[in-house]
Design a protein around this motif. Structure first.
Motif, PDB file in Angstrom:
ATOM      1  N   ASN A 192       7.743  -3.939 -16.504  1.00 19.42           N
ATOM      2  CA  ASN A 192       7.380  -4.957 -15.260  1.00 19.42           C
ATOM      3  C   ASN A 192       5.780  -4.360 -14.813  1.00 19.42           C
ATOM      4  OD1 ASN A 192       9.479  -6.114 -15.285  1.00 19.42           O
ATOM      5  ND2 ASN A 192      10.440  -4.730 -14.208  1.00 19.42           N
ATOM      6  N   TYR A 193       4.734  -2.882 -14.860  1.00 22.62           N
ATOM      7  CA  TYR A 193       3.710  -2.664 -14.616  1.00 22.62           C
ATOM      8  C   TYR A 193       3.183  -3.823 -13.950  1.00 22.62           C
ATOM      9  CZ  TYR A 193      -0.492  -1.177 -14.013  1.00 22.62           C
ATOM     10  OH  TYR A 193      -1.911  -0.502 -12.941  1.00 22.62           O
ATOM     11  N   ASP A 194       2.645  -3.958 -12.441  1.00 19.24           N
ATOM     12  CA  ASP A 194       1.819  -4.962 -12.874  1.00 19.24           C
ATOM     13  C   ASP A 194       0.304  -4.449 -12.160  1.00 19.24           C
ATOM     14  OD1 ASP A 194       0.252  -7.642 -10.812  1.00 19.24           O
ATOM     15  OD2 ASP A 194       2.204  -9.005 -11.515  1.00 19.24           O
ATOM     16  N   LYS A 195      -0.315  -4.123 -13.308  1.00 15.80           N
ATOM     17  CA  LYS A 195      -1.753  -3.842 -12.141  1.00 15.80           C
ATOM     18  C   LYS A 195      -2.301  -4.086 -10.697  1.00 15.80           C
ATOM     19  CE  LYS A 195      -5.690  -2.408 -14.257  1.00 15.80           C
ATOM     20  NZ  LYS A 195      -7.488  -2.210 -13.125  1.00 15.80           N
ATOM     21  N   ALA A 196      -2.243  -5.778 -10.927  1.00 16.97           N
ATOM     22  CA  ALA A 196      -3.671  -5.568  -9.374  1.00 16.97           C
ATOM     23  C   ALA A 196      -2.233  -5.989  -8.276  1.00 16.97           C
ATOM     24  CB  ALA A 196      -2.950  -7.679  -9.412  1.00 16.97           C
ATOM     25  N   ALA A 197      -0.887  -6.067  -8.467  1.00 20.09           N
ATOM     26  CA  ALA A 197       0.003  -5.944  -6.996  1.00 20.09           C
ATOM     27  C   ALA A 197      -0.226  -3.781  -7.168  1.00 20.09           C
ATOM     28  CB  ALA A 197       1.972  -5.901  -7.637  1.00 20.09           C
ATOM     29  N   ALA A 198      -0.139  -3.523  -7.608  1.00 22.89           N
ATOM     30  CA  ALA A 198      -0.123  -2.108  -7.677  1.00 22.89           C
ATOM     31  C   ALA A 198      -1.061  -1.095  -7.283  1.00 22.89           C
ATOM     32  CB  ALA A 198       0.034  -1.074  -8.878  1.00 22.89           C
ATOM     33  N   GLU A 199      -2.426  -1.883  -7.691  1.00 24.02           N
ATOM     34  CA  GLU A 199      -3.539  -2.097  -6.925  1.00 24.02           C
ATOM     35  C   GLU A 199      -3.735  -2.211  -5.210  1.00 24.02           C
ATOM     36  OE1 GLU A 199      -6.572  -3.410  -9.264  1.00 24.02           O
ATOM     37  OE2 GLU A 199      -6.632  -0.939 -11.291  1.00 24.02           O
ATOM     38  N   LEU A 200      -3.805  -3.058  -5.358  1.00 22.63           N
ATOM     39  CA  LEU A 200      -3.586  -3.586  -3.986  1.00 22.63           C
ATOM     40  C   LEU A 200      -2.491  -3.214  -2.940  1.00 22.63           C
ATOM     41  CD1 LEU A 200      -4.173  -5.640  -1.934  1.00 22.63           C
ATOM     42  CD2 LEU A 200      -2.534  -7.441  -2.366  1.00 22.63           C
ATOM     43  N   ALA A 201      -1.621  -2.837  -3.825  1.00 17.89           N
ATOM     44  CA  ALA A 201      -0.529  -1.653  -2.499  1.00 17.89           C
ATOM     45  C   ALA A 201      -1.359  -0.702  -2.587  1.00 17.89           C
ATOM     46  CB  ALA A 201       0.947  -1.876  -3.412  1.00 17.89           C
ATOM     47  N   LEU A 202      -1.959   0.298  -3.592  1.00 18.04           N
ATOM     48  CA  LEU A 202      -2.255   1.109  -3.123  1.00 18.04           C
ATOM     49  C   LEU A 202      -3.229   1.379  -2.391  1.00 18.04           C
ATOM     50  CD1 LEU A 202      -2.602   4.201  -3.544  1.00 18.04           C
ATOM     51  CD2 LEU A 202      -4.851   4.240  -5.335  1.00 18.04           C
ATOM     52  N   LYS A 203      -4.256   0.041  -2.269  1.00 20.37           N
ATOM     53  CA  LYS A 203      -5.540   0.826  -1.287  1.00 20.37           C
ATOM     54  C   LYS A 203      -4.912   0.448   0.405  1.00 20.37           C
ATOM     55  CE  LYS A 203      -9.308  -2.944   0.012  1.00 20.37           C
ATOM     56  NZ  LYS A 203      -8.602  -4.106   0.538  1.00 20.37           N
ATOM     57  N   ARG A 204      -3.627  -0.690   0.717  1.00 18.77           N
ATOM     58  CA  ARG A 204      -2.140  -0.764   1.299  1.00 18.77           C
ATOM     59  C   ARG A 204      -2.255   0.923   2.136  1.00 18.77           C
ATOM     60  NH1 ARG A 204      -0.212  -6.343  -0.739  1.00 18.77           N
ATOM     61  NH2 ARG A 204      -1.727  -7.221   1.454  1.00 18.77           N
ATOM     62  N   THR A 205      -1.913   0.846   1.152  1.00 18.03           N
ATOM     63  CA  THR A 205      -1.447   2.949   1.534  1.00 18.03           C
ATOM     64  C   THR A 205      -2.162   3.485   2.086  1.00 18.03           C
ATOM     65  OG1 THR A 205       0.748   2.216  -0.253  1.00 18.03           O
ATOM     66  CG2 THR A 205       0.330   4.110   0.571  1.00 18.03           C
ATOM     67  N   LEU A 206      -3.442   3.656   1.431  1.00 12.99           N
ATOM     68  CA  LEU A 206      -4.543   4.785   1.946  1.00 12.99           C
ATOM     69  C   LEU A 206      -5.209   4.159   2.806  1.00 12.99           C
ATOM     70  CD1 LEU A 206      -6.270   4.691  -1.707  1.00 12.99           C
ATOM     71  CD2 LEU A 206      -5.090   6.658  -0.847  1.00 12.99           C
ATOM     72  N   GLU A 207      -5.267   2.877   3.068  1.00 14.71           N
ATOM     73  CA  GLU A 207      -5.679   2.466   4.572  1.00 14.71           C
ATOM     74  C   GLU A 207      -4.526   2.786   5.681  1.00 14.71           C
ATOM     75  OE1 GLU A 207      -6.060  -1.770   3.858  1.00 14.71           O
ATOM     76  OE2 GLU A 207      -8.448  -1.009   2.881  1.00 14.71           O
ATOM     77  N   LEU A 208      -3.604   2.499   5.574  1.00 13.50           N
ATOM     78  CA  LEU A 208      -2.371   3.256   6.350  1.00 13.50           C
ATOM     79  C   LEU A 208      -2.440   4.642   6.570  1.00 13.50           C
ATOM     80  CD1 LEU A 208       0.069   2.457   8.120  1.00 13.50           C
ATOM     81  CD2 LEU A 208       1.171   3.647   5.737  1.00 13.50           C
ATOM     82  N   PHE A 209      -2.725   5.718   5.711  1.00 10.28           N
ATOM     83  CA  PHE A 209      -3.147   6.677   5.343  1.00 10.28           C
ATOM     84  C   PHE A 209      -4.421   7.344   6.947  1.00 10.28           C
ATOM     85  CE2 PHE A 209      -0.093   7.740   1.366  1.00 10.28           C
ATOM     86  CZ  PHE A 209       0.880   7.515   1.743  1.00 10.28           C
ATOM     87  N   GLU A 210      -5.759   6.372   6.256  1.00 14.35           N
ATOM     88  CA  GLU A 210      -6.348   6.989   7.099  1.00 14.35           C
ATOM     89  C   GLU A 210      -6.431   6.733   8.798  1.00 14.35           C
ATOM     90  OE1 GLU A 210      -9.576   7.776   5.522  1.00 14.35           O
ATOM     91  OE2 GLU A 210      -9.126   7.458   3.448  1.00 14.35           O
ATOM     92  N   LYS A 211      -5.702   5.408   8.904  1.00  7.27           N
ATOM     93  CA  LYS A 211      -5.740   4.918  10.383  1.00  7.27           C
ATOM     94  C   LYS A 211      -4.633   6.213  10.755  1.00  7.27           C
ATOM     95  CE  LYS A 211      -5.281   0.589   9.707  1.00  7.27           C
ATOM     96  NZ  LYS A 211      -5.356  -0.800   8.816  1.00  7.27           N
ATOM     97  N   ALA A 212      -3.957   6.435   9.588  1.00  8.95           N
ATOM     98  CA  ALA A 212      -3.248   7.327  11.435  1.00  8.95           C
ATOM     99  C   ALA A 212      -3.352   7.805  11.901  1.00  8.95           C
ATOM    100  CB  ALA A 212      -1.573   7.465  10.471  1.00  8.95           C
TER     101      ALA A 212
END
Length: 225
Positions: free
Chosen positions: A205-225
């Protein structure tokens, strides 16, 4: 294959000794991260994910949540192993995993991390949600396809939290996702054109595009918190 960190033992709130994969940040440190396994234990895949975050500046701990029942469990994706994994998960109480996350947060704080975050996948997504609601000292949470979040939908995260779901995930139907979204208007719920487990490159089920976008959103969340 080699990993950057090692297994250490920490003592949880109930006195249980819990093995954790521990790996320190490379370069300038941004904070601590508790990374929660899927139902399969702290596998090579989970260690790879931890290593990926250390390259981005995080001290990471990943606890073996089934250690009260079986030490250092690592499963394959075989039907037999999936059954075993589900049995261990069923015997792991909410109090157990909340205590283990708290233990990790406390260790990361003791190591000098001013901020600590949590992320997790599948079972770990649910654990991350509950931790955001109950664990002290977290700053943000990113929950990947936690099917069990619906069972804790009446609890509210105390820290900025985001959720990721796959639209093709039959295990977590979209009406469940909408129920979570409706109950928590302040929690961004991201839906990807992907299936359950889309973040794992070990699975079909690996989806590279989804995984990369989810990681980007996760990192942005952590950076802003």
């Amino acid at each position: 294959m080699s990993h950057k960190g090692q297994m250490i033992t920490l003592k949880s709130g109930d006195g249980a000794d819990i093995l954790c994969y521990h790996v320190k940040a490379e370069g300038a440190r941004k904070g601590g991260l508790v990374l929660i396994m899927e139902i399969f234990g702290v596998t090579d895949h989970i260690k790879d994910l931890c290593d990926g975050y250390t390259a981005r500046g995080y001290d990471v701990l990943s606890p073996q949540l089934y250690d009260r029942q079986v030490k250092d469990f690592k499963a394959t994706y075989s039907q037999e192993d999936i059954q075993k994994s589900l049995e261990y998960r069923a015997k792991t109480t909410t109090e157990n995993f909340v205590g283990d996350v708290q233990m990790c947060v406390d260790k990361l704080k003791a190591d000098g991390n001013a901020k600590t975050f949590i992320t997790g996948y599948c079972y770990g997504g649910t654990v991350s949600w509950v931790a955001a609601c109950r664990v002290k000292g977290l700053n943000a949470a990113s929950c990947y396809y936690g099917g069990g979040i619906k069972d804790f939908n009446n609890e509210n995260p105390k820290v900025p939290t985001i959720c990721h779901f796959g639209e093709k995930d039959h295990g977590i139907p979209m009406d469940v996702v909408r129920t979570i979204e409706k109950a928590h208007p302040d929690v961004p719920v991201y839906v990807y054109d992907a299936d359950h487990g889309f973040n794992s490159d070990r699975r079909n089920n690996y989806d590279k595009a989804a995984a990369e976008l989810a990681l980007k959103r996760t990192l942005e969340l952590f950076e802003k918190a």
